[in-house]
Design an enzyme around this catalytic site. Sequence first.
Site, PDB file in Angstrom:
ATOM      1  N   GLY A   7      -7.397 -75.470  -6.415  1.00 18.14           N
ATOM      2  CA  GLY A   7      -8.464 -75.957  -7.276  1.00 18.14           C
ATOM      3  C   GLY A   7      -8.524 -77.467  -7.168  1.00 18.14           C
ATOM      4  O   GLY A   7      -9.450 -78.060  -6.653  1.00 18.14           O
ATOM      5  N   ARG A   8      -7.438 -78.113  -7.632  1.00 17.61           N
ATOM      6  CA  ARG A   8      -7.381 -79.576  -7.695  1.00 17.61           C
ATOM      7  C   ARG A   8      -7.683 -80.237  -6.346  1.00 17.61           C
ATOM      8  O   ARG A   8      -8.445 -81.185  -6.278  1.00 17.61           O
ATOM      9  CB  ARG A   8      -5.972 -79.984  -8.147  1.00 17.61           C
TER      10      ARG A   8
ATOM     11  N   ARG B 143      -6.429 -84.807 -19.659  1.00 13.60           N
ATOM     12  CA  ARG B 143      -5.171 -84.750 -18.896  1.00 13.60           C
ATOM     13  C   ARG B 143      -4.127 -85.792 -19.312  1.00 13.60           C
ATOM     14  O   ARG B 143      -2.954 -85.463 -19.434  1.00 13.60           O
ATOM     15  CB  ARG B 143      -5.457 -84.847 -17.385  1.00 13.60           C
TER      16      ARG B 143
ATOM     17  N   CYS C  19      -9.686 -89.823 -33.323  1.00 13.60           N
ATOM     18  CA  CYS C  19      -8.868 -90.283 -34.450  1.00 13.60           C
ATOM     19  C   CYS C  19      -7.404 -89.870 -34.342  1.00 13.60           C
ATOM     20  O   CYS C  19      -6.823 -89.332 -35.275  1.00 13.60           O
ATOM     21  CB  CYS C  19      -9.452 -89.710 -35.732  1.00 13.60           C
TER      22      CYS C  19
HETATM   23  N1  LLP Z   1      -4.506 -69.945  -8.922  1.00 18.41           N
HETATM   24  C1  LLP Z   1      -4.057 -69.669 -10.156  1.00 18.41           C
HETATM   25  C2  LLP Z   1      -3.713 -68.310 -10.512  1.00 18.41           C
HETATM   26  C3  LLP Z   1      -3.957 -70.713 -11.114  1.00 18.41           C
HETATM   27  O1  LLP Z   1      -3.525 -70.436 -12.331  1.00 18.41           O
HETATM   28  C4  LLP Z   1      -4.299 -72.027 -10.740  1.00 18.41           C
HETATM   29  C5  LLP Z   1      -4.211 -73.132 -11.706  1.00 18.41           C
HETATM   30  C6  LLP Z   1      -4.762 -72.265  -9.424  1.00 18.41           C
HETATM   31  C7  LLP Z   1      -4.825 -71.188  -8.533  1.00 18.41           C
HETATM   32  C8  LLP Z   1      -5.180 -73.615  -8.936  1.00 18.41           C
HETATM   33  O2  LLP Z   1      -4.176 -74.559  -9.031  1.00 18.41           O
HETATM   34  P1  LLP Z   1      -4.434 -76.034  -8.430  1.00 18.41           P
HETATM   35  O3  LLP Z   1      -4.643 -75.897  -6.950  1.00 18.41           O
HETATM   36  O4  LLP Z   1      -5.633 -76.580  -9.091  1.00 18.41           O
HETATM   37  O5  LLP Z   1      -3.225 -76.798  -8.765  1.00 18.41           O
HETATM   38  N2  LLP Z   1      -4.994 -78.322 -16.278  1.00 18.41           N
HETATM   39  C9  LLP Z   1      -3.868 -78.686 -15.416  1.00 18.41           C
HETATM   40  C10 LLP Z   1      -3.735 -77.750 -14.242  1.00 18.41           C
HETATM   41  C11 LLP Z   1      -3.650 -76.308 -14.641  1.00 18.41           C
HETATM   42  C12 LLP Z   1      -3.588 -75.368 -13.487  1.00 18.41           C
HETATM   43  C13 LLP Z   1      -3.781 -73.961 -13.945  1.00 18.41           C
HETATM   44  N3  LLP Z   1      -3.792 -72.983 -12.899  1.00 18.41           N
HETATM   45  C14 LLP Z   1      -4.016 -80.125 -14.990  1.00 18.41           C
HETATM   46  O6  LLP Z   1      -5.000 -80.759 -15.387  1.00 18.41           O
HETATM   47  O7  LLP Z   1      -3.169 -80.660 -14.292  1.00 18.41           O
END
Ligand code: LLP
Length: 423
Positions: free
Chosen positions: A280-281, A317, A350
């Site tokens: 994702g990221r 974040r 706040c």
């Molecule tokens: N697949 C599954 C099953 C997941 O739970 C996640 C992310 C991904 C793929 C993708 O992960 P990535 O490639 O984006 O690292 N809100 C947090 C990150 C939470 C990730 C949750 N799951 C942050 O802002 O760092």
Amino acid sequence: MANVRSTYTDSVNFYGQEDPRELVSRFGSPLYVYNENILRERCRDLLGLSSLPGFRVNYSAKANTNPALLRIIRSEGCVVDAMSPGELHINALAGFTPEEITYVCNNVSAEELKNAADHGCVVSVDSLAQLELFGEVCPGGRVMVRFNPGIGAGHSEKVVTGGKKTKFGVDPDMLPQVQDIVARHELRLVGVNQHIGSLFMEAAPYLDAMKILLAMAEKLLKLGYPLEIIDFGGGLGMPYHKYEGQSRMDMKALSEAIHGCLSEWAASTGYQGRFFIEPGRYVVAECGVVLGTVHATKNNGPHLFAGTDIGFTVLARPMLYDAFHDVEIYRENGAPDTENVEQTIVGNICESGDILAKDRQLPLIRQGDVIAMLDAGAYGWVMASTYNQRMRPAEVLIGADGKARLIRRRETLEDLTSTLVLD
Ligand code: LLP
């Protein structure tokens, strides 16, 4: 261009033909801004990791679900995951077909499992209880099981998802129970997946976990299960410390490791199905910034604060994970400022924890400056909230032509009250 601090966005021509201060005056503040060229480049980095015909980049939509971005990601050849009826709906809205969507959920209702299966998506369940529930509502259905490889990695304990301390996945030792449930409901076990956690810059844990899942897949193939998808999850990091010159992951080395491992395994097992990575990221973080306006500066004793309209309701974040985002500063008739002072950038919510960037050495920020928090494309707008009854910001996309267009309008007071049931 007013450029107190903008060498990073200048170097990638982030704003195309636009100027960030002008964008804020045109579309309002705060404002999420995305760049199409950078998004495409990141997709291509990942698609280039393996030339195996079954290799897929399964974009994890939770990082950013704006349909304008989803369409670009799809046009590059990625597929997508969904983990809620909302994500499923928006992915479909952006043009992803059911075959292109994998439903990777946890702890969901029978109704939700059935909704995803009825839509035509493959569903991945992450516990024996959810497998049982899926069997009850979709007997004979196609299903994937998420295993927990026992290895975790990530930038914060809150986002490590592998290992015994987390709620995710089925322990590989429970395979006999999985088999039993699959047999009882005559399910077709068509895939396995895992996700070890989010944001690592070293590939070793991911590659180790990959081998563990392949061993499980091999076992299942030998047992006669018709595996079509082996999904290794996401978590690939990108450099947030842009101004310190943090290096990227070595994609060439990663490609050699991933492609080598998968082609060897496919050749030895005869597997002809798909291999997913699920980032994702990595796909969306760097193509997005959030712009905000400095409305006040002050000293509290020795501490210098710059008060902006980017509260944790806009970018959560830093507050949630102490996450680092680099900062740029734009000023009318600004000039590059070489002298740094320690400052803390805060929002308009706040709570004392409403800190965007703590104790940073930066050129002195002044009232009226526009600032950018870099690398806000992933887990930015999607984690925004309306706490303090603040309205969520607009989003614009700088297209390949270098021009900005609105892809989400700012919320209004009517949006804020639209779900209320008033007497
Ligand atoms: N697949 C599954 C099953 C997941 O739970 C996640 C992310 C991904 C793929 C993708 O992960 P990535 O490639 O984006 O690292 N809100 C947090 C990150 C939470 C990730 C949750 N799951 C942050 O802002 O760092």
